[in-house]
Design a protein around this motif. Structure first.
Motif, PDB file in Angstrom:
ATOM      1  N   UNK A  92       7.200  -4.572   7.586  1.00  0.00           N
ATOM      2  CA  UNK A  92       5.783  -4.882   7.757  1.00  0.00           C
ATOM      3  C   UNK A  92       4.929  -3.283   6.753  1.00  0.00           C
ATOM      4  N   UNK A  93       5.863  -2.257   6.368  1.00  0.00           N
ATOM      5  CA  UNK A  93       5.363  -2.072   5.451  1.00  0.00           C
ATOM      6  C   UNK A  93       5.521  -1.313   3.972  1.00  0.00           C
ATOM      7  N   UNK A  94       6.585  -3.346   3.886  1.00  0.00           N
ATOM      8  CA  UNK A  94       6.973  -3.231   2.387  1.00  0.00           C
ATOM      9  C   UNK A  94       8.525  -3.162   1.818  1.00  0.00           C
ATOM     10  N   UNK A  95       8.517  -1.909   1.859  1.00  0.00           N
ATOM     11  CA  UNK A  95      10.457  -1.293   1.375  1.00  0.00           C
ATOM     12  C   UNK A  95      11.611  -2.290   2.652  1.00  0.00           C
ATOM     13  N   UNK A 338      -1.769  -4.072   6.125  1.00  0.00           N
ATOM     14  CA  UNK A 338      -2.478  -5.115   5.230  1.00  0.00           C
ATOM     15  C   UNK A 338      -0.864  -5.978   4.930  1.00  0.00           C
ATOM     16  N   UNK A 340       1.087  -9.733   3.715  1.00  0.00           N
ATOM     17  CA  UNK A 340       0.772 -10.826   2.375  1.00  0.00           C
ATOM     18  C   UNK A 340       1.036 -11.724   2.870  1.00  0.00           C
ATOM     19  N   UNK A 364     -13.719  -3.698  -2.759  1.00  0.00           N
ATOM     20  CA  UNK A 364     -15.056  -3.558  -4.241  1.00  0.00           C
ATOM     21  C   UNK A 364     -14.469  -2.689  -5.413  1.00  0.00           C
ATOM     22  N   UNK A 423     -10.507   4.561  -2.141  1.00  0.00           N
ATOM     23  CA  UNK A 423      -8.671   4.788  -1.270  1.00  0.00           C
ATOM     24  C   UNK A 423      -8.175   6.340  -1.054  1.00  0.00           C
ATOM     25  N   UNK A 426      -4.828   5.323   0.667  1.00  0.00           N
ATOM     26  CA  UNK A 426      -3.794   5.364  -0.323  1.00  0.00           C
ATOM     27  C   UNK A 426      -3.464   7.024  -0.702  1.00  0.00           C
ATOM     28  N   UNK A 430       0.027   8.718  -1.276  1.00  0.00           N
ATOM     29  CA  UNK A 430       1.113   9.283  -2.322  1.00  0.00           C
ATOM     30  C   UNK A 430       1.073  10.661  -2.286  1.00  0.00           C
TER      31      UNK A 430
ATOM     32  N   UNK B 108      -1.055 -11.314  -2.965  1.00  0.00           N
ATOM     33  CA  UNK B 108      -2.254 -11.345  -2.069  1.00  0.00           C
ATOM     34  C   UNK B 108      -3.343 -10.319  -3.357  1.00  0.00           C
ATOM     35  N   UNK B 110      -4.710  -7.207  -4.821  1.00  0.00           N
ATOM     36  CA  UNK B 110      -4.329  -5.333  -4.670  1.00  0.00           C
ATOM     37  C   UNK B 110      -6.042  -5.261  -4.664  1.00  0.00           C
ATOM     38  N   UNK B 111      -6.282  -4.380  -3.987  1.00  0.00           N
ATOM     39  CA  UNK B 111      -7.637  -3.732  -4.233  1.00  0.00           C
ATOM     40  C   UNK B 111      -7.399  -2.284  -3.657  1.00  0.00           C
ATOM     41  N   UNK B 112      -6.251  -1.269  -4.560  1.00  0.00           N
ATOM     42  CA  UNK B 112      -6.243   0.064  -4.480  1.00  0.00           C
ATOM     43  C   UNK B 112      -6.622   1.067  -5.503  1.00  0.00           C
ATOM     44  N   UNK B 113      -5.621   1.819  -5.874  1.00  0.00           N
ATOM     45  CA  UNK B 113      -5.191   2.515  -6.424  1.00  0.00           C
ATOM     46  C   UNK B 113      -4.399   2.251  -8.201  1.00  0.00           C
ATOM     47  N   UNK B 115      -2.304   1.603 -10.138  1.00  0.00           N
ATOM     48  CA  UNK B 115      -1.547   2.321 -10.795  1.00  0.00           C
ATOM     49  C   UNK B 115       0.263   1.729 -10.069  1.00  0.00           C
ATOM     50  N   UNK B 117       3.595   2.739  -9.335  1.00  0.00           N
ATOM     51  CA  UNK B 117       3.110   3.290  -8.147  1.00  0.00           C
ATOM     52  C   UNK B 117       2.967   3.026  -6.633  1.00  0.00           C
ATOM     53  N   UNK B 118       1.777   3.431  -6.905  1.00  0.00           N
ATOM     54  CA  UNK B 118       1.018   2.984  -5.975  1.00  0.00           C
ATOM     55  C   UNK B 118       0.906   1.009  -5.934  1.00  0.00           C
ATOM     56  N   UNK B 119       0.571   1.054  -6.207  1.00  0.00           N
ATOM     57  CA  UNK B 119       0.923  -0.928  -5.744  1.00  0.00           C
ATOM     58  C   UNK B 119       2.314  -1.343  -5.620  1.00  0.00           C
ATOM     59  N   UNK B 122       2.264  -0.212  -1.372  1.00  0.00           N
ATOM     60  CA  UNK B 122       1.897  -1.195  -0.984  1.00  0.00           C
ATOM     61  C   UNK B 122       2.256  -3.005  -0.146  1.00  0.00           C
ATOM     62  N   UNK B 123       3.483  -2.743   0.311  1.00  0.00           N
ATOM     63  CA  UNK B 123       3.910  -4.069   0.835  1.00  0.00           C
ATOM     64  C   UNK B 123       4.412  -4.966  -0.270  1.00  0.00           C
ATOM     65  N   UNK B 124       5.436  -3.875  -1.484  1.00  0.00           N
ATOM     66  CA  UNK B 124       6.163  -4.100  -1.765  1.00  0.00           C
ATOM     67  C   UNK B 124       5.207  -4.303  -3.608  1.00  0.00           C
TER      68      UNK B 124
END
Lengths: 442, 255
Positions: A92-95, A338, A340, A364, A423, A426, A430, B108, B110-113, B115, B117-119, B122-124
């Protein structure tokens, strides 16, 4: 002891809770889906190692993943059936992490369970063993393995057990329904945990926007002879975070980098207490949980008892499907992840699936910090998010670590109040990932 | 009077210290530093030009490590130090992904930093292909000479004539898509996907689908298969443009 006068007010935010969408819906059990995808990374710590192979027949409650390390937990088959695949799948978190796909055979046949009704006469170590065997983890969100929490080092003295029914996250009503419908199971689970820890004082913490849950829990606690009470907390996000809750309830501050046990407290979520009850009294491992499926695009928002591994798609279908969903979140809007797509699957910590319509979410642009200080007033961990986000934006991780980025609980209050739409969470994640990697390499 | 006296005493102490505690540095270090281009890129694996200059003079470090300086600096260093000149193979960076927004999908918004590595965390990452270039410019920001461009279709592209081969971008890319290759090698397989063909086709129209055709067309076995991905062996000559023509997804290019 510092006089009460000098205690700062607890900090946080008051988001609109939107719980009315699903609060009145009694828990319904989802029919057996056609496929279950059980992730091996459902808890904090090392993912479990799959111990079944493709084509193998499994029974409900059979162990399919073995804990791989001290901070790890076993994973069990949610129903009987055949293992279709053992492969990496996105979490759910991605990896990605290993996952076991099970095709149910429809019989739902249990493996042999070992109930232990005489838990009051059972030594604590044996009960912890059972809880570990059942793969119980903290179901409030973090997923910390419960058996690890129940074995504090001998020099730590725990005097208070807090059963957390705050459910401060907007939209979610899973714990609320559980408290209304099954207070006895929660209470018995709490008694087992108190017995294991040798704790005399038990507090059940519930926010004051759930008076009927407070009444239901108070009803079962009344017969208890020891020092137990249901405490009504002021409704404030994130009052359900364990460190904030300890502070609100006991006036004790968990030190930076410390654990609740450092101040003599232990917090367990109500659903976790319920899972402990099942693990000990019936021998049942943790293979299902209540999931709130909610949001305006959900045609019939519901609280669903779903098996671990149930695809979000099946959950959405059971709730009448989604109409015009623009954003999907596993968990609540403040701390959820979130998604996908609806391909994700229920884990031990997935308390909700939230869909938001396009008019409810905005894209935004993040602007420079204007130094208004709202995030500082809101941060429940007492950090200075504005300064931290500046350091992290400049990738100055050393400075962020020196400003205690590791004490951030990722509650999202700073991002919620930020007028520059930065953000924040986020950035903090990091910074925390960097600081964690550094402490591992040392 | 008092202040003047104190000043005199301190001045005398400083003069004394300067004479007896002086650090004698090899004067050649200064000269070598003048010859080096001063980019402080770290491509030589020393902490900047001054450190490399000291290493050349004191530790007899090889003189052909400076990427921005190229052959000219090597020759000047050799003349100054009185050693035999060495040659340096010029390396340039290449981003081994060709799937820009025109050819590879995003899963999707992506509405974040901004960068990579940051992207990626987020959900890979928002790209459908989990191996592909995210295009948020982390490599471009670390490049000391501005050789990397993020195209309007959001993919990183190195300008080989500007690249000094320092390797900063290689370490910065969270998806490990950037390699340093000899500058005279022009033919590249612009894909790093470890996925099998059908999956690649789902997410990208210019990805390597592992058909192995290029491995048979390339001379000297200069293209080999790594699982389902064709990989150029940059130690071997590869001139034949047939591999470009015959690649069914056009992921082999000449740059």
């Amino acid at each position: 002891m510092v006089p009460r006068l000098f205690h700062a007010r607890p900090r946080g935010v008051h988001p609109d809770d939107r719980k009315a969408l699903s609060a009145a819906m009694p828990v319904e059990t989802l029919p057996l889906p056609s496929i279950l995808r059980v992730s091996m990374a459902q808890h904090l710590g090392a993912p479990a190692t799959p111990v079944v192979k493709k084509g193998e027949a499994v029974r409900r409650g059979q162990r399919i993943g073995a804990a791989s390390g001290f901070i790890s937990a076993h994973v069990h088959a949610p129903t009987s059936g055949t293992v279709k695949a053992v492969q990496d799948a996105p979490t759910l978190s991605g990896p990605p992490a290993p996952a076991v796909d099970i095709e149910p055979d429809g019989e739902d046949a249990w493996t042999d369970l070992q109930p232990c009704p005489a838990w009051r006469n059972t030594p604590a170590a044996a009960l912890v063993e059972r809880i570990a065997e059942a793969g119980v983890v903290g179901m409030g969100g973090a997923g910390f393995p419960t058996h690890v929490k129940l074995q504090p080092p001998p020099e730590k003295h725990i005097d208070t057990l807090i059963i957390n029914g705050a459910e401060c996250e907007p939209y979610l009503t899973a714990d609320y329904r559980l408290m209304l419908e099954d207070p006895q199971r929660i209470w018995t689970g709490a008694c087992i945990i108190a017995h294991v820890l040798g704790v005399e004082r038990v507090r059940i913490a519930i926010e004051d926007n759930k008076p009927d849950a407070i009444a239901a829990m108070a009803g079962v606690v009344r017969e208890f002879k020891g020092d137990a009470a249901v405490v009504s907390l002021e409704t404030l996000y994130p009052q359900g975070a364990e460190k904030q809750q300890i502070r609100a309830l006991l006036g004790r501050e968990v030190p930076s980098g410390g654990l609740p046990m450092d101040v003599g407290a232990l917090v367990e979520n109500v659903a976790t207490a319920c899972a402990v009850h099942d693990a000990v009294l019936t021998g049942q491992p943790l293979i299902e949980r209540i999931v709130t499926v909610t949001g305006t695009p959900v045609q019939r928002p519901k609280n669903v008892r779903a098996r671990i591994g149930t695809c979000f798609n099946d959950l959405a279908g059971f709730c009448g499907g989604l109409k015009g969903a623009a954003k999907l979140i596993a968990g609540g809007p403040m701390m959820g992840l979130a998604q996908p797509s609806l391909d994700g699957a229920v884990t031990k910590t997935a308390s909700g699936v939230l869909a938001l319509a396009s008019e409810e979410c905005t894209a935004f642009e993040s602007l420079p910090c204007i130094g208004c200080g709202r995030c500082i007033a809101a941060c429940p961990a007492g950090l200075v998010p504005a300064e931290l986000s500046l350091y992290l934006e400049a990738e100055d991780y050393e400075a962020a670590a020196a400003c205690h980025v590791m004490d951030c609980i990722e509650c999202g209050c700073c991002a919620y109040v930020c007028p520059a739409r930065r953000p924040m969470v986020q950035h903090m994640r990091r910074g925390k990932a960097w600081a964690a990697a550094r402490s591992r390499s040392r | 009077m008092v202040i003047g006296g104190a000043g005199l005493v301190c001045g005398a102490a400083l003069a004394f210290a300067a004479r007896f505690l002086a650090v004698h540095e090899d004067p050649r270090i200064e000269k070598v530093l003048d010859i080096l281009p001063g980019a402080n890129c770290g491509g030589c694996a020393y902490a900047g030009c001054a450190d490399y200059a000291r290493a050349i003079v004191v530790d007899n470090a090889p003189i052909n490590l400076c990427a921005p300086g190229g052959q000219e600096v090597i020759d000047r260093l050799a003349a100054f130090l009185g050693v035999a000149s060495q040659t340096r193979e010029r390396n340039v960076a290449i981003v081994l992904c060709g799937g820009d927004d025109e050819h590879a999908g995003r899963k999707f918004d992506y509405n974040g930093i901004a960068d990579c590595a940051a992207a990626h965390a987020v959900a890979g990452g928002d790209k459908q292909c989990v191996f592909g270039c995210l295009g948020y410019g982390t490599c471009a920001r670390v490049c000391p000479v501005g050789a990397i461009e993020i195209t309007p279709q959001r993919i990183a592209r190195v300008h080989p004539d500007v690249c000094i081969g320092c390797g900063a971008c290689v370490d910065a890319c969270p998806r490990h898509l950037i390699r340093l290759v000899p500058a005279e090698r022009r033919i590249h397989v612009l894909c790093s996907s470890k996925d099998k063909g059908p999956r690649v086709k789902e997410v990208c129209t210019v990805g390597c689908i592992g058909c192995t055709r290029c491995t048979r067309l390339a001379e000297n076995e200069a293209i080999r298969m790594d699982g389902a991905l064709a990989v150029v062996d940059y130690s071997k000559d590869l001139e034949s443009e047939a591999v470009i023509e015959k690649c069914p997804t056009r992921c082999i290019v000449k740059r």
